[in-house]
Design a protein around this motif. Structure first.
Motif, mmCIF file in Angstrom:
data_model
loop_
_atom_site.group_PDB
_atom_site.id
_atom_site.type_symbol
_atom_site.label_atom_id
_atom_site.label_comp_id
_atom_site.label_asym_id
_atom_site.label_seq_id
_atom_site.Cartn_x
_atom_site.Cartn_y
_atom_site.Cartn_z
ATOM 1 N N THR A 254 0.858 -1.197 0.000
ATOM 2 C CA THR A 254 0.000 0.000 0.000
ATOM 3 C C THR A 254 0.890 1.242 0.000
ATOM 4 N N THR A 255 0.371 2.285 -0.602
ATOM 5 C CA THR A 255 1.187 3.497 -0.742
ATOM 6 C C THR A 255 1.099 4.345 0.521
ATOM 7 N N GLU A 256 2.082 5.261 0.647
ATOM 8 C CA GLU A 256 2.044 6.267 1.706
ATOM 9 C C GLU A 256 0.970 7.289 1.376
ATOM 10 N N ASN A 257 0.267 7.769 2.417
ATOM 11 C CA ASN A 257 -0.740 8.813 2.207
ATOM 12 C C ASN A 257 -0.016 10.145 2.051
ATOM 13 N N LEU A 258 0.010 10.662 0.839
ATOM 14 C CA LEU A 258 0.757 11.871 0.542
ATOM 15 C C LEU A 258 -0.083 13.108 0.821
ATOM 16 N N PRO A 259 0.561 14.195 1.189
ATOM 17 C CA PRO A 259 -0.167 15.434 1.433
ATOM 18 C C PRO A 259 -0.647 16.034 0.117
ATOM 19 N N PRO A 260 -1.553 17.024 0.197
ATOM 20 C CA PRO A 260 -1.996 17.709 -1.021
ATOM 21 C C PRO A 260 -0.827 18.348 -1.757
ATOM 22 N N SER A 261 -1.018 18.556 -3.033
ATOM 23 C CA SER A 261 0.039 19.136 -3.869
ATOM 24 C C SER A 261 0.293 20.583 -3.499
ATOM 25 N N ASN A 262 1.430 21.083 -3.937
ATOM 26 C CA ASN A 262 1.729 22.499 -3.742
ATOM 27 C C ASN A 262 0.721 23.360 -4.516
ATOM 28 N N PHE A 263 0.495 24.553 -4.016
ATOM 29 C CA PHE A 263 -0.430 25.462 -4.663
ATOM 30 C C PHE A 263 0.117 26.878 -4.497
ATOM 31 N N GLU A 264 -0.495 27.850 -5.154
ATOM 32 C CA GLU A 264 0.056 29.206 -5.113
ATOM 33 C C GLU A 264 -1.066 30.244 -5.169
ATOM 34 N N ILE A 265 -0.720 31.445 -4.717
ATOM 35 C CA ILE A 265 -1.679 32.544 -4.751
ATOM 36 C C ILE A 265 -1.830 33.050 -6.183
ATOM 37 N N ILE A 266 -3.078 33.165 -6.599
ATOM 38 C CA ILE A 266 -3.375 33.692 -7.932
ATOM 39 C C ILE A 266 -3.485 35.210 -7.895
ATOM 40 N N GLU B 295 -5.948 25.424 -6.739
ATOM 41 C CA GLU B 295 -6.418 24.286 -5.959
ATOM 42 C C GLU B 295 -5.257 23.360 -5.607
ATOM 43 N N ALA B 296 -5.245 22.886 -4.386
ATOM 44 C CA ALA B 296 -4.295 21.849 -3.964
ATOM 45 C C ALA B 296 -4.951 20.498 -4.203
ATOM 46 N N ILE B 297 -4.265 19.616 -4.906
ATOM 47 C CA ILE B 297 -4.822 18.317 -5.280
ATOM 48 C C ILE B 297 -4.289 17.244 -4.331
ATOM 49 N N ASP B 298 -5.194 16.418 -3.823
ATOM 50 C CA ASP B 298 -4.778 15.301 -2.970
ATOM 51 C C ASP B 298 -4.457 14.096 -3.845
ATOM 52 N N PRO B 299 -3.248 13.522 -3.742
ATOM 53 C CA PRO B 299 -2.877 12.368 -4.581
ATOM 54 C C PRO B 299 -3.826 11.187 -4.427
ATOM 55 N N GLU B 300 -4.447 11.074 -3.272
ATOM 56 C CA GLU B 300 -5.369 9.959 -3.052
ATOM 57 C C GLU B 300 -6.796 10.293 -3.490
ATOM 58 N N GLY B 301 -6.971 11.530 -3.983
ATOM 59 C CA GLY B 301 -8.261 11.891 -4.529
ATOM 60 C C GLY B 301 -9.299 12.323 -3.521
ATOM 61 N N THR B 302 -8.900 12.517 -2.277
ATOM 62 C CA THR B 302 -9.875 12.961 -1.284
ATOM 63 C C THR B 302 -10.052 14.482 -1.378
ATOM 64 N N ASP C 297 -7.258 25.965 5.871
ATOM 65 C CA ASP C 297 -7.262 26.821 7.051
ATOM 66 C C ASP C 297 -6.405 28.049 6.750
ATOM 67 N N LEU C 298 -6.834 29.222 7.223
ATOM 68 C CA LEU C 298 -6.091 30.460 6.988
ATOM 69 C C LEU C 298 -5.633 31.053 8.314
ATOM 70 N N TYR C 299 -4.369 31.490 8.325
ATOM 71 C CA TYR C 299 -3.793 32.135 9.501
ATOM 72 C C TYR C 299 -3.239 33.501 9.089
ATOM 73 N N ILE C 300 -3.461 34.507 9.954
ATOM 74 C CA ILE C 300 -2.825 35.813 9.790
ATOM 75 C C ILE C 300 -1.932 36.033 11.002
ATOM 76 N N ASP C 301 -0.634 36.194 10.755
ATOM 77 C CA ASP C 301 0.337 36.369 11.839
ATOM 78 C C ASP C 301 0.136 35.304 12.915
ATOM 79 N N ASP D 287 -8.133 14.379 4.096
ATOM 80 C CA ASP D 287 -9.115 13.861 5.047
ATOM 81 C C ASP D 287 -8.503 13.199 6.273
ATOM 82 N N ILE D 288 -7.199 12.876 6.236
ATOM 83 C CA ILE D 288 -6.585 12.299 7.433
ATOM 84 C C ILE D 288 -5.614 13.269 8.101
ATOM 85 N N GLY D 289 -5.592 14.515 7.620
ATOM 86 C CA GLY D 289 -4.810 15.535 8.305
ATOM 87 C C GLY D 289 -3.452 15.830 7.724
#
Length: 532
Positions: free
Chosen positions: A123-135, A150-157, A162-166, A199-201
């Motif tokens: 079974t494969t490792e659960n990879l994080p979502p892909s890199n993304f950038e500000i448009i 959009e950040a794409i999840d390799p597992e398709g989930t 979440d957004l943080y300011i300072d 979906d798994i964090g």
């Protein structure tokens, strides 16, 4: 002749029968023996897809030599998952992440013959979502509208954000790839962090510095209604390049709350609040710097100046005038600089003035016609006035404290007060121009002027101070550029403190000494005939 013997039949018949029975038994035996039933043919298992926890396998068909239908059983890690199924695929679910597995598929014929094919997978490792950038990031003075790819999840989930300011969380579990960040300050750089999570964090972070607009309003601004105050406040400006005027004279005004314009820190021109009859408080103001005059006048609803605690610099006149219900001025302790005059004028119900403890630069201090003012305890950090100290017609003033660090003043006018002494001037040594003390009916002595040595070019004048009997305290005055005027001080009979000053006195104009209890000439004073 002996006859030739013949074969007996029975004997022939018995042999033939025995062979027949053996053949039949052999035939019967062959018809019931399964040892020659063929096993299913070889086949291969293929791992079609692997993911984090789900795997699909399939296999080629296994054929029975006798043409019977084959069924299949599936095992993984020696545990049976499917028994005698007819289809040739199987999906495993809820497996462990990034783990090695071994299994096998058994092909069964109806007679119980079997063929086994092995398989293995990881079974494969659960990879994080892909890199993304500000448009796009579109700033205003108080907000930034930001959108990102959009950040794409390799597992398709599904990926959320979440957004943080300072480092402060401002939004969570967003499904959209845009957000309006509000309640910001103008001309400020913010650190934005967007966290994409599956979906798994598992997370992928995007970090960027974003800046709001400069918050500078070009030109003059007039705010006369609460709606105008509110609307302008929503724009988040921090600086006005021109004048800021709130003037209700001859127009409708309903302003009661200044907090919406709290973001304004700098007014490059003047700042006037005049005739705003509904305004009862300055609370909410955030003004720090005024480039020209600061004036609060004719606001009959004000009873204090709370709200000016952030004010640091006024490069013109600081003027508080004719606010008929103003009773207290206190708390203005961040003000360090007044470019011209501090003027507290005609506030008829003003009782106390305290504070201004960080004020160290002001040209003049004027208190005039504040008829109820009893106490001034302020300006402890002021050491010099190049202009005037003018206390005139504050007819209830009994206490003057806080100015005892002032060493030099351009001119002094203390008129029509109830001060009993000048102890508040205990550090004063030089007055550049006129020193004029007039109509202070309660003044009993001038002992507080013991450090005064010089009146550079002005006159020394005492008019109508009816309780003053002696000039003791002026003994160290040794330079007077103008003349002396002592008129109408009905109890003044002792001028001896001026004896040394009169020794070489050359007045710029004729002295006036009359209507006192004793009226010596300047020669009399010089010769010691200075009291009666």
């Amino acid at each position: 002749m002996t006859p030739i013997p013949t074969k007996e039949k029975p004997t022939y018949i018995n042999i033939t029968k025995s062979l027949l029975i053996l053949f039949v038994l052999t035939a019967l035996s062959c018809s019931t023996d399964t040892s020659n039933n063929g096993i299913p043919s070889e086949f291969e298992v293929t791992v079609n897809s692997t993911s984090v926890t789900n795997i699909e396998i399939s296999w080629s068909e296994s054929f029975d030599p006798e043409g019977d239908t084959i069924s299949y059983s599936v095992y993984l890690e020696n545990q049976e998952y499917s028994s005698h199924q007819n289809t040739r695929t199987y999906s495993f679910e809820n497996l462990s992440i990034s783990n090695d597995y071994e299994g096998f598929v058994i092909a069964h014929d109806p007679s119980g013959n079997e063929r086994i094919a092995d398989f293995s997978f990881t079974t494969t490792e659960n990879l994080p979502p892909s890199n993304f950038e500000i448009i796009l990031a579109t700033p205003s003075n108080i907000s930034i509208d930001v959108s990102w790819t959009e950040a794409i999840d390799p597992e398709g989930t599904i990926v959320s954000y979440d957004l943080y300011i300072d480092d402060t969380l401002i939004a969570s579990n967003l499904s959209e790839t845009s957000f309006l960040i509000e309640n910001l300050n103008a001309a400020t750089v913010y650190n934005l962090k967007i966290v994409a999570k599956d979906d798994i964090g598992n997370t992928t972070n995007l970090i960027s510095n974003l800046e709001t607009l400069d918050g500078i309003y070009q030109g003059d601004l007039s705010l006369r209604t609460q709606q105008a105050v509110n609307s302008f406040g929503e724009l988040g400006y921090i600086e006005i390049t021109g004048n800021l005027e709130m003037d209700g004279l001859a127009v409708f005004t309903d302003v009661t709350d200044l907090s919406p314009i709290n973001s304004i820190k700098i007014v490059r021109g003047y700042f006037h609040i005049n005739f705003m009859g509904t305004l009862t408080s300055l609370s909410g103001l955030g003004i720090e710097h005024v480039g020209q005059n600061f004036k609060i006048s004719n606001n009959d609803g004000l009873n204090n100046l709370d709200g000016l605690d952030k004010l640091e610099e006024v490069f013109g006149t600081f003027q508080i005038e004719q606010n008929s219900n103003l009773q207290d001025i206190s708390g203005i302790n961040n003000l360090t600089t007044i470019g011209s005059t501090l003027a507290i004028l005609n506030n008829i119900n003003l009782i106390t003035v305290t504070g201004f403890n960080n004020l160290n630069s002001v040209d003049s201090i004027w208190f005039q016609a504040n008829w109820s003012l009893t106490q001034i305890n302020a300006f402890s950090n002021v050491t010099a006035l190049i202009g005037d100290l003018n206390l005139t017609s504050n007819t209830a003033l009994t206490t003057l404290d806080g100015i005892d660090n002032i060493e030099s003043i351009g001119r002094v006018f203390i008129k029509n007060t109830l001060l009993e002494n000048f102890n508040a001037l205990s550090s004063l040594s030089i007055v550049g121009g006129d020193f004029d003390i007039q109509d202070n009916s309660a003044l009993q002595n001038v002992n507080g002027l013991a450090t005064l040595t010089e009146i550079t070019y002005g006159n020394l004048s005492f008019f109508y101070n009816t309780s003053l009997a002696s000039l003791n305290g002026l003994e160290n005055l040794n330079q007077l550029g103008g003349t002396i005027n002592f008129v109408g001080n009905s109890n003044l009979s002792d001028f001896c403190a001026l004896q040394d000053l009169m020794q070489n006195f050359s007045p710029g104009s004729s002295p006036s000494i009359n209507n006192n209890s004793y009226n010596p000439s300047t020669t009399d004073i010089a010769n010691g005939n200075c009291s009666n």
